[in-house]
Motif scaffolding. Structure first.
Motif, PDB file in Angstrom:
ATOM      1  N   LEU A 701     -16.751  -7.834 -25.928  1.00 47.43           N
ATOM      2  CA  LEU A 701     -15.830  -6.821 -25.391  1.00 47.43           C
ATOM      3  C   LEU A 701     -15.469  -7.127 -23.937  1.00 47.43           C
ATOM      4  O   LEU A 701     -14.329  -6.948 -23.512  1.00 47.43           O
ATOM      5  N   VAL A 702     -16.457  -7.615 -23.164  1.00 40.16           N
ATOM      6  CA  VAL A 702     -16.199  -7.987 -21.762  1.00 40.16           C
ATOM      7  C   VAL A 702     -15.213  -9.150 -21.698  1.00 40.16           C
ATOM      8  O   VAL A 702     -14.321  -9.188 -20.849  1.00 40.16           O
ATOM      9  N   ALA A 703     -15.352 -10.109 -22.620  1.00 39.48           N
ATOM     10  CA  ALA A 703     -14.434 -11.255 -22.660  1.00 39.48           C
ATOM     11  C   ALA A 703     -13.006 -10.799 -22.955  1.00 39.48           C
ATOM     12  O   ALA A 703     -12.045 -11.262 -22.325  1.00 39.48           O
ATOM     13  N   ILE A 704     -12.866  -9.886 -23.915  1.00 38.08           N
ATOM     14  CA  ILE A 704     -11.533  -9.345 -24.236  1.00 38.08           C
ATOM     15  C   ILE A 704     -10.956  -8.611 -23.017  1.00 38.08           C
ATOM     16  O   ILE A 704      -9.779  -8.759 -22.682  1.00 38.08           O
ATOM     17  N   SER A 705     -11.825  -7.848 -22.340  1.00 42.39           N
ATOM     18  CA  SER A 705     -11.400  -7.121 -21.140  1.00 42.39           C
ATOM     19  C   SER A 705     -10.879  -8.074 -20.071  1.00 42.39           C
ATOM     20  O   SER A 705      -9.885  -7.805 -19.394  1.00 42.39           O
ATOM     21  N   SER A 706     -11.557  -9.225 -19.915  1.00 42.10           N
ATOM     22  CA  SER A 706     -11.149 -10.217 -18.915  1.00 42.10           C
ATOM     23  C   SER A 706      -9.751 -10.737 -19.214  1.00 42.10           C
ATOM     24  O   SER A 706      -8.906 -10.862 -18.312  1.00 42.10           O
ATOM     25  N   LEU A 707      -9.482 -11.041 -20.461  1.00 43.24           N
ATOM     26  CA  LEU A 707      -8.177 -11.581 -20.839  1.00 43.24           C
ATOM     27  C   LEU A 707      -7.053 -10.578 -20.566  1.00 43.24           C
ATOM     28  O   LEU A 707      -5.931 -10.964 -20.242  1.00 43.24           O
ATOM     29  N   ILE A 708      -7.353  -9.308 -20.712  1.00 43.52           N
ATOM     30  CA  ILE A 708      -6.348  -8.272 -20.433  1.00 43.52           C
ATOM     31  C   ILE A 708      -6.195  -8.058 -18.928  1.00 43.52           C
ATOM     32  O   ILE A 708      -5.083  -7.917 -18.406  1.00 43.52           O
ATOM     33  N   ALA A 709      -7.336  -8.065 -18.209  1.00 45.76           N
ATOM     34  CA  ALA A 709      -7.327  -7.731 -16.774  1.00 45.76           C
ATOM     35  C   ALA A 709      -6.697  -8.815 -15.921  1.00 45.76           C
ATOM     36  O   ALA A 709      -6.036  -8.520 -14.920  1.00 45.76           O
ATOM     37  N   PHE A 710      -6.885 -10.086 -16.280  1.00 46.66           N
ATOM     38  CA  PHE A 710      -6.438 -11.191 -15.421  1.00 46.66           C
ATOM     39  C   PHE A 710      -4.945 -11.124 -15.088  1.00 46.66           C
ATOM     40  O   PHE A 710      -4.569 -11.140 -13.909  1.00 46.66           O
ATOM     41  N   PRO A 711      -4.052 -11.070 -16.075  1.00 43.93           N
ATOM     42  CA  PRO A 711      -2.614 -11.060 -15.716  1.00 43.93           C
ATOM     43  C   PRO A 711      -2.184  -9.792 -14.974  1.00 43.93           C
ATOM     44  O   PRO A 711      -1.329  -9.850 -14.086  1.00 43.93           O
ATOM     45  N   ILE A 712      -2.800  -8.656 -15.321  1.00 43.38           N
ATOM     46  CA  ILE A 712      -2.438  -7.404 -14.654  1.00 43.38           C
ATOM     47  C   ILE A 712      -2.832  -7.459 -13.178  1.00 43.38           C
ATOM     48  O   ILE A 712      -2.051  -7.109 -12.283  1.00 43.38           O
ATOM     49  N   ALA A 713      -4.057  -7.914 -12.908  1.00 42.15           N
ATOM     50  CA  ALA A 713      -4.539  -8.006 -11.528  1.00 42.15           C
ATOM     51  C   ALA A 713      -3.728  -9.028 -10.742  1.00 42.15           C
ATOM     52  O   ALA A 713      -3.419  -8.822  -9.561  1.00 42.15           O
ATOM     53  N   TRP A 714      -3.393 -10.158 -11.377  1.00 43.50           N
ATOM     54  CA  TRP A 714      -2.586 -11.192 -10.703  1.00 43.50           C
ATOM     55  C   TRP A 714      -1.249 -10.614 -10.254  1.00 43.50           C
ATOM     56  O   TRP A 714      -0.824 -10.811  -9.108  1.00 43.50           O
ATOM     57  N   PHE A 715      -0.591  -9.904 -11.124  1.00 45.72           N
ATOM     58  CA  PHE A 715       0.723  -9.322 -10.801  1.00 45.72           C
ATOM     59  C   PHE A 715       0.601  -8.293  -9.671  1.00 45.72           C
ATOM     60  O   PHE A 715       1.367  -8.315  -8.702  1.00 45.72           O
ATOM     61  N   ALA A 716      -0.376  -7.393  -9.796  1.00 42.23           N
ATOM     62  CA  ALA A 716      -0.523  -6.299  -8.821  1.00 42.23           C
ATOM     63  C   ALA A 716      -0.864  -6.835  -7.436  1.00 42.23           C
ATOM     64  O   ALA A 716      -0.286  -6.406  -6.426  1.00 42.23           O
ATOM     65  N   MET A 717      -1.787  -7.787  -7.341  1.00 42.19           N
ATOM     66  CA  MET A 717      -2.217  -8.272  -6.026  1.00 42.19           C
ATOM     67  C   MET A 717      -1.196  -9.209  -5.401  1.00 42.19           C
ATOM     68  O   MET A 717      -1.079  -9.276  -4.175  1.00 42.19           O
ATOM     69  N   ASN A 718      -0.427  -9.924  -6.219  1.00 39.83           N
ATOM     70  CA  ASN A 718       0.679 -10.709  -5.665  1.00 39.83           C
ATOM     71  C   ASN A 718       1.687  -9.800  -4.986  1.00 39.83           C
ATOM     72  O   ASN A 718       2.211 -10.121  -3.914  1.00 39.83           O
ATOM     73  N   LYS A 719       1.925  -8.660  -5.596  1.00 37.21           N
ATOM     74  CA  LYS A 719       2.866  -7.692  -5.016  1.00 37.21           C
ATOM     75  C   LYS A 719       2.309  -7.124  -3.710  1.00 37.21           C
ATOM     76  O   LYS A 719       3.040  -6.948  -2.732  1.00 37.21           O
ATOM     77  N   TRP A 720       1.000  -6.837  -3.673  1.00 38.26           N
ATOM     78  CA  TRP A 720       0.391  -6.313  -2.448  1.00 38.26           C
ATOM     79  C   TRP A 720       0.464  -7.337  -1.321  1.00 38.26           C
ATOM     80  O   TRP A 720       0.738  -6.983  -0.165  1.00 38.26           O
ATOM     81  N   LEU A 721       0.266  -8.595  -1.614  1.00 38.98           N
ATOM     82  CA  LEU A 721       0.279  -9.639  -0.591  1.00 38.98           C
ATOM     83  C   LEU A 721       1.668  -9.872   0.004  1.00 38.98           C
ATOM     84  O   LEU A 721       1.785 -10.475   1.071  1.00 38.98           O
ATOM     85  N   GLN A 722       2.709  -9.402  -0.685  1.00 40.42           N
ATOM     86  CA  GLN A 722       4.065  -9.595  -0.157  1.00 40.42           C
ATOM     87  C   GLN A 722       4.276  -8.882   1.173  1.00 40.42           C
ATOM     88  O   GLN A 722       5.209  -9.196   1.916  1.00 40.42           O
ATOM     89  N   ASP A 723       3.417  -7.906   1.497  1.00 36.46           N
ATOM     90  CA  ASP A 723       3.543  -7.190   2.766  1.00 36.46           C
ATOM     91  C   ASP A 723       3.148  -8.058   3.956  1.00 36.46           C
ATOM     92  O   ASP A 723       3.381  -7.670   5.098  1.00 36.46           O
ATOM     93  N   PHE A 724       2.546  -9.200   3.707  1.00 41.21           N
ATOM     94  CA  PHE A 724       2.064 -10.060   4.785  1.00 41.21           C
ATOM     95  C   PHE A 724       2.916 -11.320   4.862  1.00 41.21           C
ATOM     96  O   PHE A 724       3.084 -12.023   3.861  1.00 41.21           O
ATOM     97  N   ALA A 725       3.450 -11.600   6.057  1.00 43.59           N
ATOM     98  CA  ALA A 725       4.233 -12.823   6.238  1.00 43.59           C
ATOM     99  C   ALA A 725       3.346 -14.050   6.097  1.00 43.59           C
ATOM    100  O   ALA A 725       3.790 -15.105   5.642  1.00 43.59           O
ATOM    101  N   TYR A 726       2.081 -13.927   6.496  1.00 48.42           N
ATOM    102  CA  TYR A 726       1.114 -15.016   6.381  1.00 48.42           C
ATOM    103  C   TYR A 726      -0.044 -14.515   5.534  1.00 48.42           C
ATOM    104  O   TYR A 726      -0.693 -13.525   5.874  1.00 48.42           O
ATOM    105  N   ARG A 727      -0.267 -15.186   4.421  1.00 44.16           N
ATOM    106  CA  ARG A 727      -1.219 -14.642   3.451  1.00 44.16           C
ATOM    107  C   ARG A 727      -1.908 -15.757   2.671  1.00 44.16           C
ATOM    108  O   ARG A 727      -1.433 -16.889   2.602  1.00 44.16           O
TER     109      ARG A 727
END
Length: 769
Positions: A701-727
């Motif tokens: 179940l943890v492995a399945i959770s990882s596969l779901i969480a990875f792309p969602i977290a990647w998208f969300a944190m990429n968007k958060w980092l856009q606030d920084f000119a240097y990141r």
């Protein structure tokens, strides 16, 4: 307990989000107040400012009947004397007399209509009045302001400005003092952008329609000057309530709507994880009550009675969790205020509505958690159950597995996000800024006539390595200067360059590297009047492919003409959230007020005492104060640091609650399989076999959770980092670490119960009913 902790975290985050969204909404006319801002187009760039020219607000009031009133606010820092006591009043603002008409800051003493009407009138906050006058009535008393000690009369005392206000001042000075005494041409200046400005529109006015009229207004009032200067401003109206969270003018963010969204999502996730735990354990344990339900049905219990019983029990447990969460919130609020860096609430009982919402949430959770087992168990046929033929079926297992996957998807996403936030904070703290900020003390002489003698006297102190003077230091504000620089085509190109006035020692003291030409030198007499140094960003703006090409080119700036003598390597003189902008430096002794001192770390208290002694000798009319540049510069990242700390704490809390739920389910699963474990041990299964047997399902179940969480977290944190000119980037190893951590956490949690079951005596488990 898990539900109580989750509800506590959710409630505290709710208070934080509500506070951030409440900025400037306490003004009764907040929906009619708009900030005037400008985009200034030059032949080189578009400058986004958070203020208009001096002349715009009064002329707009005159031009448009839709404008009920206007107010300009010019932030300043002035010298204030009261008897023999001298204060450097930092939170000072020059404001128009309409200030208390436009804004609802409560005036405790004085007339809001006239308090700031006349020259040299002052309104103090409660705190400032206490500081200057103690318990005496300040009304009508006199303070001496500025270095020239002008007498100013106290005409009002206002309540301290609330925390959720962008406008903050302890002393308000009448704008007429500025525009009639110190700068009589201010109301006619269309090229100077100092004060912030706000318009109060009449009821029913369409702000968008009014904004469309502003280009014609500027052309009518200032068209000739715009063409001459080649600077074409476009005015915009920003709703007051949107400014704090949404505006990015001048490259600065007071608040951050992205962070508000993130915290809101985290709050929902934490509550969701706690609810999943509660629902999971409730449904898992429900099967153990099958015989109880069968007996109750035999003795006459109706289906509705059983449904009410199960739902009622669940709601009662949730109400107990509610009481605990109120207690936890009350105890933790002071710590939470400290972590957030502001007083988001003085008491959880400030607004009872929010506690009622929490209570309703608790009842709702109890109902949802109780309704599934209530409906399933109340529909059992008592004969089948009492014969022992009841089986749980697969639907309950599928539901529990789906909930565990949801829970760990959230937890893994939070682990990834925490690592990325930490990396970005570390990157900002450790990045090479291109200048030296360590062991630099800074003092503001405010242009005092003794500043040059003070600098000279400091060079005689053995523990001082070097001294420099300037108008700005990295991290402080600096003016934009109307400039004409010879571009690659040989034309004088108009630009608005950031400008530092410096002395001959500045570049060397801050260890700013030169990439072409030379820095300022006393060996060249013309450097004081005819020399300029640019940074690499400025050179690129004027079309040069290499810094060497810019050496010897002409410039005109604020009445000075001369040539470019050197090009500095780009350095971060502003926050890393902003790209490096074009910067110019010139020798201008009259414009230098900041004294920067490179001090030795040895005997620092003694060095400071020696500096203070020299200060009192040469600048006796100003209080001695200083700051260290590294702390001052890093202050720009305080909000991000606080965000990182809060996020880390709540992520840990979410993971902890997930572990509680997993522990409970592992315990329940172990109990359900007691006889199976006993039989396997009798047949020769080892402890590791048993642990693997009990762990493998959860790890899948943890492995399945990882596969779901990875792309969602990647998208969300990429968007958060856009606030920084240097990141930093979002590296693959972050996901690997998050997956390993989640697996390790789950394995550790499950193993506790699995090992206990594996080492238990099989005779006991086989003999027990």
């Amino acid at each position: 307990m898990g539900l109580a902790v989750g509800m506590t975290a959710c409630f505290l985050i709710f208070l934080y989000v509500r506070f951030e969204l409440s900025y400037d909404s306490f003004h009764k006319n907040a929906d009619r107040i708009y900030r005037i801002v400008a985009d200034i187009k030059t032949p080189t760039e578009v400058i986004n400012t958070d203020r208009p020219a001096w002349a715009v607000p009064p002329n707009a009031k005159e031009e448009f009947p839709e404008v009920e009133s206007f107010v300009r606010i010019a932030d300043d820092e002035i010298l204030v004397k009261k008897g023999n006591i001298i204060f450097e009043q930092e939170n000072t603002a020059w404001v128009d007399s309409s200030f208390f008409h436009v804004f609802d800051f409560k005036l405790l003493k004085g007339d809001p209509q006239t308090a700031l009407k006349d020259q040299f009138t002052v309104v103090l906050s409660e705190g400032a009045a206490k500081r200057y006058f103690g318990n005496d009535d300040p009304m009508g008393q006199t303070l001496l302001i500025t270095g020239d000690a002008y007498p100013a009369k106290v005409t009002g005392v206002m309540k301290d400005m609330p925390e959720n206000s962008q406008i903050k001042a302890d002393m308000l000075l009448s704008m007429t003092t500025r525009t009639q005494k110190f700068d009589s041409a201010a109301d006619r200046q269309w090229g100077s952008y100092w004060p912030r400005a706000y318009l109060l529109l009449k009821p029913g006015t369409n702000a968008i329609a009014l904004q469309k009229k502003l280009p014609a207004f500027l052309e009518k009032r200032n068209g000739t000057n715009m063409k001459q200067s080649q600077m074409y401003p476009t005015l915009f109206l920003e709703p007051l309530k949107d400014v704090y969270l949404y505006s990015t003018r001048s490259g600065q963010k007071a608040g951050n709507i992205t962070n508000v969204y993130i915290f809101s999502i985290v709050a929902v996730f934490i509550l969701l994880i706690a609810c999943i735990n509660f629902i999971n354990l409730t449904t898992a344990r429900s099967a153990e009550r099958a015989k109880e339900v069968g007996i109750r049905k035999v003795v006459g219990a109706a289906k509705t009675q059983l449904t009410k019983q199960f739902i009622g029990e669940s709601v009662i447990i949730c109400l107990i969790a509610f009481v605990l969460s109120v207690l936890f919130s009350w105890l933790l609020l002071p710590l939470f205020n400290q972590l957030s860096g502001k007083i988001i609430s003085h008491s959880i009982f400030e607004n009872v509505r929010y506690l009622i919402l929490l209570l309703l949430a608790a009842i709702g959770i109890g109902f949802l958690a109780g309704v599934y087992p209530a409906l399933v168990l109340s529909s059992f046929k008592p004969v089948i159950v009492l014969k022992g033929k009841f089986t749980r079926g697969t639907r309950g297992n599928v539901l529990r597995k789906a909930l565990v996957v949801s829970q760990f998807t959230i937890s893994i996403g939070l682990i990834i996000s925490t690592i990325i936030v930490y990396n970005q904070m570390k990157y900002m703290r450790n990045k090479d800024l291109g200048f030296s900020k360590d062991q630099i003390m800074v003092m503001d002489t405010n242009g005092d006539k003794g500043k040059d003698a003070f600098k000279q006297a400091l060079t005689g102190i053995p523990t001082i390595k070097s001294v420099a003077m300037s108008s700005s230091v990295p991290g402080s504000g600096n003016p934009g200067a109307y400039s004409e620089i010879e571009n690659v085509k040989g034309d004088l190109q108009v630009a608005n360059l950031d400008l530092y006035f410096v002395d001959f020692d500045y570049i060397n003291q801050f260890k700013i590297k030169m990439v072409a030409g030379r820095g300022f030198s006393r060996d060249f007499g013309t450097d004081t009047t005819q020399a300029m140094v640019l940074n690499e960003a400025a050179v690129k703006m004027f079309g040069y492919s290499s810094p060497e090409q810019a050496i010897g080119k002409r410039f005109k700036q604020w009445g000075r003409e001369g040539k470019i003598i050197g090009v500095m390597k780009d350095f971060h003189f502003r926050s890393l959230q902003q790209p490096i902008k074009p910067l110019s430096m010139r020798i201008e002794p009259e414009g230098n007020s900041l004294v920067s001192i490179n001090v030795s770390a040895a005997n620092l208290p003694g060095t400071i005492a020696s500096i203070e002694k020299k200060w009192k000798q040469f600048i006796p009319n100003r209080p001695f104060s200083y700051y260290f540049l590294d702390e001052f510069f890093d202050r720009q990242y305080r909000s991000e640091e606080r965000f990182g700390k809060l996020f880390f704490n709540f992520a840990i809390l979410a993971i902890f609650i997930s572990c509680l739920g997993l522990l409970g389910l592992a315990s329940h699963s172990t109990i359900q399989r007691t006889k199976e474990i006993g039989i396997r041990k009798v047949l020769g299964a080892s402890t590791s076999n048993i642990v693997n047997l009990l762990s493998i399902d959860f790890l899948k179940l943890v492995a399945i959770s990882s596969l779901i969480a990875f792309p969602i977290a990647w998208f969300a944190m990429n968007k958060w980092l856009q606030d920084f000119a240097y990141r930093t980037g979002v590296s693959w190893w972050i996901f690997l670490i998050a997956g390993i951590l989640a697996t390790a956490i789950a394995l550790f949690t499950i193993s506790f119960q699995a090992i206990r079951a594996a080492i238990a005596n099989p005779v006991k488990s086989l003999r027990s009913e």
